[in-house]
Design a protein around this motif. Structure first.
Motif, PDB file in Angstrom:
ATOM      1  N   ILE A 102     -19.444 -15.442  28.701  1.00  0.00           N
ATOM      2  CA  ILE A 102     -19.261 -14.990  27.318  1.00  0.00           C
ATOM      3  C   ILE A 102     -18.725 -13.565  27.338  1.00  0.00           C
ATOM      4  O   ILE A 102     -19.134 -12.750  28.165  1.00  0.00           O
ATOM      5  N   ARG A 103     -17.817 -13.281  26.430  1.00  0.00           N
ATOM      6  CA  ARG A 103     -17.205 -11.959  26.360  1.00  0.00           C
ATOM      7  C   ARG A 103     -18.020 -11.032  25.474  1.00  0.00           C
ATOM      8  O   ARG A 103     -18.830 -11.467  24.659  1.00  0.00           O
ATOM      9  N   PHE A 104     -17.773  -9.738  25.637  1.00  0.00           N
ATOM     10  CA  PHE A 104     -18.508  -8.708  24.905  1.00  0.00           C
ATOM     11  C   PHE A 104     -18.441  -8.936  23.397  1.00  0.00           C
ATOM     12  O   PHE A 104     -19.455  -8.901  22.707  1.00  0.00           O
ATOM     13  N   THR A 105     -17.230  -9.155  22.883  1.00  0.00           N
ATOM     14  CA  THR A 105     -17.090  -9.305  21.429  1.00  0.00           C
ATOM     15  C   THR A 105     -17.786 -10.572  20.917  1.00  0.00           C
ATOM     16  O   THR A 105     -18.299 -10.575  19.809  1.00  0.00           O
ATOM     17  N   GLU A 106     -17.827 -11.621  21.738  1.00  0.00           N
ATOM     18  CA  GLU A 106     -18.558 -12.832  21.346  1.00  0.00           C
ATOM     19  C   GLU A 106     -20.053 -12.540  21.258  1.00  0.00           C
ATOM     20  O   GLU A 106     -20.722 -12.996  20.328  1.00  0.00           O
TER      21      GLU A 106
ATOM     22  N   ARG B  54     -23.164   0.230  21.131  1.00  0.00           N
ATOM     23  CA  ARG B  54     -23.850   1.049  22.136  1.00  0.00           C
ATOM     24  C   ARG B  54     -25.065   0.327  22.690  1.00  0.00           C
ATOM     25  O   ARG B  54     -25.292   0.309  23.901  1.00  0.00           O
ATOM     26  N   MET B  55     -25.887  -0.269  21.815  1.00  0.00           N
ATOM     27  CA  MET B  55     -27.094  -0.956  22.274  1.00  0.00           C
ATOM     28  C   MET B  55     -26.728  -2.173  23.120  1.00  0.00           C
ATOM     29  O   MET B  55     -27.389  -2.469  24.116  1.00  0.00           O
ATOM     30  N   LEU B  56     -25.670  -2.882  22.742  1.00  0.00           N
ATOM     31  CA  LEU B  56     -25.221  -4.023  23.531  1.00  0.00           C
ATOM     32  C   LEU B  56     -24.778  -3.566  24.918  1.00  0.00           C
ATOM     33  O   LEU B  56     -25.156  -4.165  25.931  1.00  0.00           O
ATOM     34  N   THR B  57     -24.030  -2.485  24.971  1.00  0.00           N
ATOM     35  CA  THR B  57     -23.569  -1.939  26.251  1.00  0.00           C
ATOM     36  C   THR B  57     -24.745  -1.525  27.124  1.00  0.00           C
ATOM     37  O   THR B  57     -24.809  -1.873  28.310  1.00  0.00           O
TER      38      THR B  57
ATOM     39  N   VAL C  51     -13.267  -9.121  30.504  1.00  0.00           N
ATOM     40  CA  VAL C  51     -14.607  -8.990  31.071  1.00  0.00           C
ATOM     41  C   VAL C  51     -15.482 -10.093  30.502  1.00  0.00           C
ATOM     42  O   VAL C  51     -15.505 -10.308  29.288  1.00  0.00           O
ATOM     43  N   GLU C  52     -16.186 -10.790  31.390  1.00  0.00           N
ATOM     44  CA  GLU C  52     -17.099 -11.853  30.969  1.00  0.00           C
ATOM     45  C   GLU C  52     -18.477 -11.607  31.564  1.00  0.00           C
ATOM     46  O   GLU C  52     -18.608 -11.016  32.630  1.00  0.00           O
ATOM     47  N   TYR C  53     -19.466 -12.078  30.840  1.00  0.00           N
ATOM     48  CA  TYR C  53     -20.856 -11.954  31.270  1.00  0.00           C
ATOM     49  C   TYR C  53     -21.435 -13.354  31.440  1.00  0.00           C
ATOM     50  O   TYR C  53     -21.262 -14.218  30.582  1.00  0.00           O
TER      51      TYR C  53
END
Length: 133
Positions: free
Chosen positions: A45-49, A60-63, A87-89
């Protein structure tokens, strides 16, 4: 045992318990549970998703939370060499083990939420009466 040796063992024991506590808080934190579950259920899953899927979380909190989860080995961050970089997580195997524990906790909450709500209302109404006197 001399006093100096007992102090050292107390310090070691305390540092181990702090480490356990830090990890426990990191795994069960408000945002961590949601991020882990999304990474487990949705795959990469990507950051924006993630940002769109978690109401109320700031960038900031997500990062910060993603970095903490990555540091603890629960999230794997993959940077694909594209322009712009992608970038994917992904949840690690260790994080996947948490899915059943989170499901059990969710089941417990469902089973007890009415009792807890009633207990909160009773407690709050008692406090209102105490505060008024």
């Amino acid at each position: 045992m001399s006093q100096s040796y007992s102090d050292v063992s107390t310090q070691v024991s305390h540092s181990e318990s702090c480490s356990f506590r830090d990890i426990f808080v990191s795994v069960t934190g408000k945002w961590s549970v949601q991020i882990i579950l999304l990474a487990v259920t949705r795959g990469p899953i990507r950051f924006t998703e993630l940002e769109r899927s978690i109401p109320g979380i700031s960038r900031r909190m997500l990062t910060v939370t993603l970095r903490q989860l990555e540091r603890n080995g629960l999230i794997i961050r993959t940077v694909h060499p594209t322009v712009p970089p992608k970038v994917e997580y992904t949840a690690s195997d260790m994080a996947r083990e948490l899915e059943s524990a989170f499901e059990q906790l969710g089941t417990w909450v469902e089973r007890h939420h009415e009792f807890i709500s009633a207990a909160q209302e009773a407690y709050d109404s008692e406090r209102v009466g105490v505060a008024a006197t």
